[in-house]
Design an enzyme around this catalytic site. Structure first.
Site, PDB file in Angstrom:
ATOM      1  N   HIS A   1       0.799  -1.225   0.000  1.00  0.00           N
ATOM      2  CA  HIS A   1       0.000   0.000   0.000  1.00  0.00           C
ATOM      3  C   HIS A   1       0.829   1.271   0.000  1.00  0.00           C
ATOM      4  CE1 HIS A   1      -4.203  -1.337   0.481  1.00  0.00           C
ATOM      5  NE2 HIS A   1      -3.695  -2.379   1.113  1.00  0.00           N
TER       6      HIS A   1
ATOM      7  N   LYS B   1      -9.267  13.296   5.094  1.00  0.00           N
ATOM      8  CA  LYS B   1      -8.393  12.129   5.056  1.00  0.00           C
ATOM      9  C   LYS B   1      -7.407  12.229   6.204  1.00  0.00           C
ATOM     10  CE  LYS B   1      -7.356  13.257   0.842  1.00  0.00           C
ATOM     11  NZ  LYS B   1      -7.490  12.078   0.005  1.00  0.00           N
ATOM     12  N   ARG B   2      -6.631  11.178   6.387  1.00  0.00           N
ATOM     13  CA  ARG B   2      -5.597  11.197   7.417  1.00  0.00           C
ATOM     14  C   ARG B   2      -4.691  12.415   7.225  1.00  0.00           C
ATOM     15  NH1 ARG B   2      -0.714   8.123   7.092  1.00  0.00           N
ATOM     16  NH2 ARG B   2      -1.558   7.175   5.215  1.00  0.00           N
TER      17      ARG B   2
ATOM     18  N   LYS C   1       0.016  14.130   2.050  1.00  0.00           N
ATOM     19  CA  LYS C   1      -1.342  14.398   1.576  1.00  0.00           C
ATOM     20  C   LYS C   1      -1.592  15.894   1.392  1.00  0.00           C
ATOM     21  CE  LYS C   1      -3.234  10.119   3.532  1.00  0.00           C
ATOM     22  NZ  LYS C   1      -3.714   9.451   2.306  1.00  0.00           N
TER      23      LYS C   1
ATOM     24  N   THR D   1      -8.968   6.184  -1.938  1.00  0.00           N
ATOM     25  CA  THR D   1     -10.326   5.690  -2.177  1.00  0.00           C
ATOM     26  C   THR D   1     -11.367   6.777  -1.934  1.00  0.00           C
ATOM     27  OG1 THR D   1     -10.339   4.765   0.067  1.00  0.00           O
ATOM     28  CG2 THR D   1      -9.875   3.235  -1.749  1.00  0.00           C
TER      29      THR D   1
ATOM     30  N   LYS E   1     -15.124   7.766  -3.837  1.00  0.00           N
ATOM     31  CA  LYS E   1     -16.400   8.027  -3.162  1.00  0.00           C
ATOM     32  C   LYS E   1     -16.980   9.366  -3.603  1.00  0.00           C
ATOM     33  CE  LYS E   1     -14.507   5.539   0.743  1.00  0.00           C
ATOM     34  NZ  LYS E   1     -13.613   5.708   1.895  1.00  0.00           N
TER      35      LYS E   1
END
Length: 811
Positions: free
Chosen positions: A356, A544-545, A550, A652, A656
């Site tokens: 991952h 998100k985290r 990110k 992901t 969504k």
């Protein structure tokens, strides 16, 4: 599909309520009513659950065991009712009894046994396996407190235990009779018995692994698969009574506490030795219990262990469950008496591995001394695997010591889990096309050139049942009205919806549905945080985290720049925006926690500035979880997928949001590339460095953050504002962010991508002002999202990796 009448449901519900609570329904609290409903649904499910397991054992189909440290299930009531096909009956029956189904659904605690995409992916995969009639089982840990509950207090993240079990869990069944003993520490006694070298584990610390089984309901097909989560308990009752009797009180209590710590929390802080060893304990604990359970069940129903890999597929989700490989070897060698060659053949043909990440911090490795002391027999097996592997390397790369050292499983004082996972499995997959190519050609190129047939791609997916049908029922109805219902079981049929991209009724319907979802989210924001947001503004979302790669920081800098522009020119013609953030920072991740502080500081200043109140608002929604995401995703119009190119394996949340009609602003990273390929350049907004450019900078080191900053007046101003007290009375409050961007040379190219990001946001603004165009883009995104259903992903796993033949007979 469960067939039940409204009257039968009412009778069953009232009876269950009285059984549980010993009083009439009108005397009960909503919590009492929820418990009765959940228990009743589990009763319905249990009959099908038993029949499913009987069928699997009778037909001897290949079983998949999916090992993961995280399973982010969220709430199960609504999803179970949906998949059973009885939600409408249940809602009407309860209504006639004076009970609102939504009130009970909202009482359920999220099963927050995960931190982000890894855990949510595992949950989606379980849903898809059950819905596709694939015999699939999840295996993980039943954390008493999950990750943590996040509160934002005076602008900072504060962690407290996530007491998701405080009211019990109606969905699980504890199966003490299926418990396994896991052994830590001690010594290995070797001796020859009957001409064979044997290994006996002595003086170990025993831990009882007790399974708690949760039913995973397939969609309208009467298939109920199992998620088995293990809790750690002392082997003796409560504490070591013999020690206690001798007056060794602390020793007795210490053992109990040590054992129970194993299944207390997800990802204990590993910045110190005790935290590291607890993580390693957790990983061995659940794979040992899981593998022992698999072997026990297999021997009871199938017998011949030499055929294990033909009937069992063991999948490890990231490196955390990699110890499944040496644990399976241990059982086959030490307990079943197989030869090394037979045990290795069975193990490697049974195990498959999903990678991952390419981030070095996430490619786990354990200090040899720690590993050897905690898991002495497992270390011996890993050493032997390494010895045989390096001999294989020597025959291929004779004299190339550096290459052999770099590829070794044990080396430089560590046991390298990713290397063990690759060597000990028959399949290694990435989770997006770009990610897989980076694994093959960059991160794991040496292993790819040695084992090219092992490597493959399986792009991630999401279950459309939860993230569209359950989360967005009005959009679901619109799809059914326009293209029929075939897409529910065959999600790629959503492509038919593109035919309506120029239909005025459909576009107006999409606008109304989105607006209703925005109003619902706006109410949640006002009720929980007291912030009033404009539902006519763009709902611009990054949830998100919290992590440097990110790039929530990039989003924050963009907001700071927009604020500066509005102060300079209050009449600036822009579409108003509501910037919505959510996500947790790991408790020990200081930079990520400071990023949250920056976002909340921006919100505090900007939301209270009347000069810009009609143009922008910022909201940080605390304690991000699945149930909150189900409210945020349908309301989102701009989906922020802005990670540094090459760093996000897949993502992901991007899928969504796309499925619910949001427009993605993105780098060409992870599955964003495949989303772009599906919708075309006109229906996504792309910015930033390319893969080639990023890798060139990392390879040659010619990037200068200071030069980038000094070449852009906007960046000079906003980076100065980080440390001059503009956003906080403590001037150095955000200095670590400033230092990370400039003095540590901006590892994730936030400053480098800034100008491109601003241009992309200006493009979004222009597109949004054209209502017709925006709804057309939304329609195209929805239409092309079906390919990102986890059903497609699981079919690819079943046919390409696991060899599950059950799929063909039942579709």
């Amino acid at each position: 599909m469960l067939t039940i009448s409204k009257d039968r449901f009412k009778r069953d519900y009232i009876q269950k309520f009285i059984e549980l609570h010993g009083k009439d329904l009108d005397e009960g609290t909503n919590l009492n009513k929820y418990e009765a409903l959940g228990s009743l649904i589990r009763d319905y499910v249990s009959r099908m659950w038993i029949e499913t397991n009987k069928r699997y054992n009778r037909e001897k189909e290949k079983q998949v065991y999916y090992f993961s440290m995280e399973f982010l299930l969220g709430r199960l009531l609504g999803n179970s009712l949906l998949n059973l096909g009885i939600r409408d009956v249940c809602k009407k029956a309860l209504k006639e009894l004076g009970v609102e189904l939504e009130d009970l659904e909202n009482l359920e605690q999220d099963q927050g046994l995960g931190n982000g995409g890894l855990g949510r992916l595992a949950a989606c995969f379980l849903d898809s396996m059950a819905s596709l009639k694939i015999p699939g089982n999840g295996c993980g840990i039943r954390y008493k407190y999950g990750f943590f509950e996040q509160k934002i207090i005076e602008g900072s993240q504060v962690e407290s235990p996530d007491k998701w079990l405080r009211e019990g869990n109606v969905w699980e069944i504890k199966k003490t009779d299926k418990a396994e003993v896991v052994k830590f520490g001690g010594e290995i006694k070797t001796e020859y018995i009957g001409g064979r070298l044997t290994f006996t584990h002595v003086n170990y610390e025993p831990v009882l692994a007790v399974p708690h089984d949760t039913p995973i309901v397939g969609f309208e097909n009467e298939v109920i698969n199992t998620l088995r989560l293990w809790s750690a308990e002392p082997v003796v009752n409560e504490f070591d009574f013999s020690s206690f009797s001798r007056g060794e009180f602390l020793k007795a209590i210490e053992y109990k506490n040590s054992v129970e710590a194993i299944s207390q929390v997800l990802y204990p802080d590993d910045s110190f030795y005790e935290g590291k060893i607890l993580r390693l304990k957790q990983q061995y604990f659940f794979v040992s219990a899981g593998i022992q359970s698999i072997i026990r069940h297999y021997k009871k129903h199938l017998g011949d262990l030499c055929l294990l890999n033909e009937k069992i597929a063991i999948h490890i989700n990231d490196t955390h469950p990699t110890l499944a490989i040496p644990e399976l070897m241990r059982i086959l060698l030490d307990e079943e008496g197989l030869s090394w060659e037979d045990a290795w053949r069975i193990t490697t043909n049974s195990v498959s591995y999903t990678n991952h990440t390419i981030l070095q911090e996430a490619l786990e490795k354990w200090p040899i001394d720690m590993f050897k002391k905690l898991l002495p027999r497992i270390f011996m097996i890993v050493e032997e695997i390494n010895e045989r592997f390096t001999k294989e390397l020597w025959s291929k790369y004779e004299g190339q010591w550096d290459k052999i050292s770099q590829m070794a499983i044990v080396g430089d004082g560590y046991v390298r889990m990713a290397h063990l996972a690759i060597v000990g499995s028959h399949s290694v997959n990435g989770v997006a096309k770009l990610h897989t190519e980076i694994l093959k050609n960059q991160q794991m190129s040496d292993f790819y050139y040695m084992y090219p047939r092992k490597f493959n791609n399986k792009t991630n997916g999401i279950t459309h049942r939860r993230w569209l049908i359950k989360a967005n029922p009005k959009l679901t109805s619109l799809l059914n009205e326009t293209i029929g219902e075939s897409w529910i079981k065959h999600p790629t049929d959503m492509e038919k919806f593109e035919r309506f991209k120029n239909d005025s009724f459909v576009k107006e319907s999409l606008f109304k549905i989105k607006n209703e979802n925005k109003q619902k989210l706006a109410k949640i924001i006002k009720d929980n945080q007291g912030i009033v947001v404009d539902t006519n503004s763009i709902f611009d979302v990054q949830v998100k985290r919290i992590h440097a790669y990110k790039r929530q920081t990039l989003n924050a800098l963009r907001i700071m720049d927009l604020y500066n522009k509005l102060l300079e020119n209050p009449s600036l013609d822009i579409a108003p925006r509501t910037f919505i953030f959510a996500g947790k920072a790991a408790p020990a991740y200081y930079l990520a926690k400071k990023t949250i502080e920056l976002i909340t500081a921006l919100a505090d200043k900007i939301n209270n500035d009347p000069r810009v109140s009609d143009k922008m608002k910022i909201v940080f929604m605390e304690n991000y979880r699945v149930s909150l995401a189900e409210d945020i995703v349908p309301a989102t119009e701009v989906s922020e997928q802005i990670s540094t190119t090459t760093k996000e394996a897949s993502g992901t949340s991007n899928m969504k949001f796309m499925m619910n009609g949001a427009i993605t602003i993105a780098t060409l990273d992870g599955a964003n590339v495949e989303i772009r390929d599906e919708v075309g350049d006109d229906n996504i907004v792309i910015f930033g460095l390319t893969e080639r450019e990023v890798l060139e900078y990392y390879r040659h080191g010619k990037y200068s953050a200071w030069d980038t900053r000094n070449g852009d007046e906007r960046l000079i101003k906003i980076t100065d504002q980080l440390v001059n007290g503009f956003y906080h009375d403590e001037k150095d409050r955000f200095r670590i962010i400033y230092e990370n961007l400039l003095n540590y040379n901006d590892e994730f190219f936030v400053l480098k991508d800034f100008a491109s990001y601003i241009e992309a946001q200006e493009k979004v603004d222009k597109l949004y002002k054209n209502k017709e165009k925006w709804q057309e883009m939304s329609c195209v995104n929805i239409a092309h999202s079906g390919i990102f259903s986890s059903d497609r992903t699981i079919k690819e796993y079943a046919t390409g990796i696991w060899g599950s033949g059950y799929l063909y007979k039942n579709l």
